[in-house]
Design a protein around this motif. Sequence first.
Motif, short mmCIF file in Angstrom:
data_model
loop_
_atom_site.label_atom_id
_atom_site.label_comp_id
_atom_site.label_asym_id
_atom_site.label_seq_id
_atom_site.Cartn_x
_atom_site.Cartn_y
_atom_site.Cartn_z
N UNK A 30 0.84 -1.21 0.00
CA UNK A 30 0.00 0.00 0.00
C UNK A 30 0.87 1.25 0.00
N UNK A 31 1.91 1.26 0.82
CA UNK A 31 2.82 2.42 0.89
C UNK A 31 3.49 2.64 -0.46
N UNK A 32 4.00 1.57 -1.05
CA UNK A 32 4.69 1.69 -2.34
C UNK A 32 3.74 2.15 -3.44
N UNK A 33 2.56 1.57 -3.50
CA UNK A 33 1.58 1.92 -4.54
C UNK A 33 1.14 3.37 -4.41
N UNK A 34 0.80 3.78 -3.21
CA UNK A 34 0.33 5.15 -3.01
C UNK A 34 1.43 6.18 -3.25
N UNK A 35 2.66 5.85 -2.88
CA UNK A 35 3.78 6.76 -3.15
C UNK A 35 3.99 6.91 -4.65
N UNK A 36 3.91 5.80 -5.38
CA UNK A 36 4.07 5.85 -6.84
C UNK A 36 2.94 6.66 -7.48
N UNK A 37 1.71 6.47 -7.01
CA UNK A 37 0.58 7.21 -7.56
C UNK A 37 0.70 8.70 -7.26
N UNK A 38 1.17 9.04 -6.05
CA UNK A 38 1.36 10.44 -5.69
C UNK A 38 2.44 11.08 -6.55
N UNK A 39 3.52 10.36 -6.77
CA UNK A 39 4.59 10.86 -7.63
C UNK A 39 4.07 11.14 -9.03
N UNK A 71 10.71 12.68 -7.75
CA UNK A 71 11.02 11.25 -7.69
C UNK A 71 10.57 10.69 -6.36
N UNK A 72 10.45 9.37 -6.30
CA UNK A 72 10.01 8.73 -5.06
C UNK A 72 11.14 7.92 -4.46
N UNK A 73 11.09 7.79 -3.13
CA UNK A 73 12.02 6.96 -2.39
C UNK A 73 11.22 6.19 -1.35
N UNK A 74 11.54 4.92 -1.21
CA UNK A 74 10.94 4.08 -0.18
C UNK A 74 12.01 3.83 0.87
N UNK A 75 11.67 4.02 2.14
CA UNK A 75 12.63 3.83 3.21
C UNK A 75 11.95 3.14 4.40
N UNK A 76 12.68 3.03 5.49
CA UNK A 76 12.17 2.43 6.72
C UNK A 76 11.66 1.01 6.45
N UNK A 77 12.46 0.27 5.68
CA UNK A 77 12.14 -1.13 5.37
C UNK A 77 10.79 -1.26 4.63
N UNK A 78 10.44 -0.26 3.85
CA UNK A 78 9.21 -0.31 3.06
C UNK A 78 8.00 0.32 3.72
N UNK A 79 8.15 0.86 4.93
CA UNK A 79 7.02 1.45 5.64
C UNK A 79 6.90 2.95 5.45
N UNK A 86 12.79 18.12 -6.23
CA UNK A 86 14.12 18.28 -5.64
C UNK A 86 14.80 19.58 -6.07
N UNK A 87 14.17 20.36 -6.94
CA UNK A 87 14.78 21.62 -7.35
C UNK A 87 14.69 22.62 -6.20
N UNK A 88 15.71 23.44 -6.09
CA UNK A 88 15.73 24.38 -4.96
C UNK A 88 14.71 25.50 -5.10
N UNK A 89 14.21 25.74 -6.30
CA UNK A 89 13.23 26.80 -6.51
C UNK A 89 11.79 26.31 -6.47
#
Length: 126
Positions: A30-39, A71-79, A86-89
């Motif tokens: 669920x976390x991975x899918x929703x993060x990808x959809x948000x991205x 871009x997306x990143x998954x961390x905390x063992x997938x949670x 990522x642009x500074x502006x």
Amino acid sequence: MGKGSFKINGLAGLSKKLKKNATLDDVKTIVKTNTAELTEGMQNEAQVLLTGHWEGKKFVKPTGTTKRSITMQISNNGFSGHTGPKTEYAPYLIRGTRYMVKRDFFFPPLRKQKQKFKSDLERLMQ
């Protein structure tokens, strides 16, 4: 709390509740899918809203740098899932300045995905 609502603090509480209903792998999915959809939602919104700007009497076409920086990143063992520009502006584009109207490609997709994420987790808990 009202009927049909839930509150779980920390992974221990989540793990305990899920042992009856599902597995932690379902939460990671669920976390991975929703993060990808948000991205994807942020990238699409950026494509629509960031159409170029005027510098004096000259129109400057968009380069697509902000869209590509989302871009997306998954961390905390997938949670945990993280996404955003990522642009500074990017904050100036999102909130605007006194010289530039805001072009908010960040919060509308976030609000929409937040509701879907919450409903996905609630469905898993039942």
